[in-house]
Write a protein that holds these residues in place. Sequence first.
Motif, PDB file in Angstrom:
ATOM      1  N   THR A   1      -5.865   0.883 -11.851  1.00  0.00           N
ATOM      2  CA  THR A   1      -6.238   1.748 -12.975  1.00  0.00           C
ATOM      3  C   THR A   1      -5.034   2.094 -13.837  1.00  0.00           C
TER       4      THR A   1
ATOM      5  N   GLN B   1      -9.846   7.529  -7.127  1.00  0.00           N
ATOM      6  CA  GLN B   1      -9.197   6.881  -5.986  1.00  0.00           C
ATOM      7  C   GLN B   1      -8.991   5.366  -6.143  1.00  0.00           C
ATOM      8  N   PRO B   2      -8.250   4.934  -7.155  1.00  0.00           N
ATOM      9  CA  PRO B   2      -7.883   3.517  -7.220  1.00  0.00           C
ATOM     10  C   PRO B   2      -6.880   3.178  -6.128  1.00  0.00           C
ATOM     11  N   LYS B   3      -6.760   1.904  -5.850  1.00  0.00           N
ATOM     12  CA  LYS B   3      -5.742   1.457  -4.892  1.00  0.00           C
ATOM     13  C   LYS B   3      -4.355   1.464  -5.525  1.00  0.00           C
ATOM     14  N   ILE B   4      -4.311   1.204  -6.846  1.00  0.00           N
ATOM     15  CA  ILE B   4      -3.046   1.158  -7.582  1.00  0.00           C
ATOM     16  C   ILE B   4      -3.203   1.947  -8.869  1.00  0.00           C
ATOM     17  N   LEU B   5      -2.248   2.816  -9.146  1.00  0.00           N
ATOM     18  CA  LEU B   5      -2.192   3.535 -10.416  1.00  0.00           C
ATOM     19  C   LEU B   5      -1.066   2.950 -11.254  1.00  0.00           C
TER      20      LEU B   5
ATOM     21  N   ALA C   1      -2.159   6.279  -3.268  1.00  0.00           N
ATOM     22  CA  ALA C   1      -2.245   5.033  -4.035  1.00  0.00           C
ATOM     23  C   ALA C   1      -0.850   4.442  -4.219  1.00  0.00           C
TER      24      ALA C   1
ATOM     25  N   ILE D   1       0.843  -1.191   0.000  1.00  0.00           N
ATOM     26  CA  ILE D   1       0.000   0.000   0.000  1.00  0.00           C
ATOM     27  C   ILE D   1       0.885   1.250   0.000  1.00  0.00           C
ATOM     28  N   GLY D   2       0.614   2.173  -0.916  1.00  0.00           N
ATOM     29  CA  GLY D   2       1.331   3.439  -0.968  1.00  0.00           C
ATOM     30  C   GLY D   2       2.738   3.378  -1.508  1.00  0.00           C
TER      31      GLY D   2
ATOM     32  N   LEU E   1      -6.881   9.927 -10.662  1.00  0.00           N
ATOM     33  CA  LEU E   1      -6.636  10.201  -9.248  1.00  0.00           C
ATOM     34  C   LEU E   1      -7.932  10.463  -8.500  1.00  0.00           C
TER      35      LEU E   1
ATOM     36  N   ARG F   1     -10.002  -0.560  -9.291  1.00  0.00           N
ATOM     37  CA  ARG F   1      -9.019  -0.479  -8.203  1.00  0.00           C
ATOM     38  C   ARG F   1      -7.586  -0.481  -8.702  1.00  0.00           C
TER      39      ARG F   1
ATOM     40  N   CYS G   1      -0.642  11.120  -3.176  1.00  0.00           N
ATOM     41  CA  CYS G   1      -2.003  10.671  -3.468  1.00  0.00           C
ATOM     42  C   CYS G   1      -2.456   9.489  -2.626  1.00  0.00           C
TER      43      CYS G   1
END
Length: 230
Positions: free
Chosen positions: A82, A154-158, A184, A30-31, A151, A80, A182
């Motif tokens: 994206t 708000q996906p978990k992964i970009l 993500a 995450i992040g 953005l 999620r 952000c």
Amino acid sequence: MPDALLDVANLQRSVAGHAILTGLSFQVRIGEVLFIRGASGVGKSLLLRALAYLDPIEGGVLTLEGRTPEQLGVPKWRARVTYVPQTRVLNKGTPSELYFAAQQFKAQKGRPRSDLPAIIHDLGLEPGVLNQQWSELSGGQAQRVVLALALALQPKILLLDEVTSALDHDAVLKVEKVLKACGAALIWVTHNDTQPARVGGRVLVLPLGTEMVVEQLPSSNQQPTHDIDK
């Protein structure tokens, strides 16, 4: 990596019967920021499209928080995880219309949203770009607007495919600042040699999948290179 958000195990991808990605495995928390580097033709964009489940994979397993795309549902997976392409979006209408339409998808219903006008401002754009026709936007404007829409959802992964390639130096730094804040996880293809050092994170080098940790430069040394204003 026990707290992995995304787990990629033995991924296989071929084009016209020719193996491009073979036995590729990695995890992302995450992040976290993971840059994808490698020479042209090694499968960087192919990898992003596979992770977004836009293209079929010939082998391997993808899981997001322990669930495969089939278990989660492909539309929910894509909401999620994206993909933000490098190439200009050939949409009709305006960005506002596209953003409204995206929010109506079943997979997007009930999901949190970010402040789209605030993101547009932080990316160095005027709010009016949201109501311009896509065809009226410059390459750099279109690239940042597409990123802003992703953005805001708000996906978990970009999955970022050269998202600063059409930008001048000041705009590159604005984009990097917004993306770093952000929340993500970012999987980011770049040919900008200094971008990983400015942003920080890890680098995955294709085709072998060799990994390294990048030490982030002090902000005073953050000078972008190899990005142009188109």
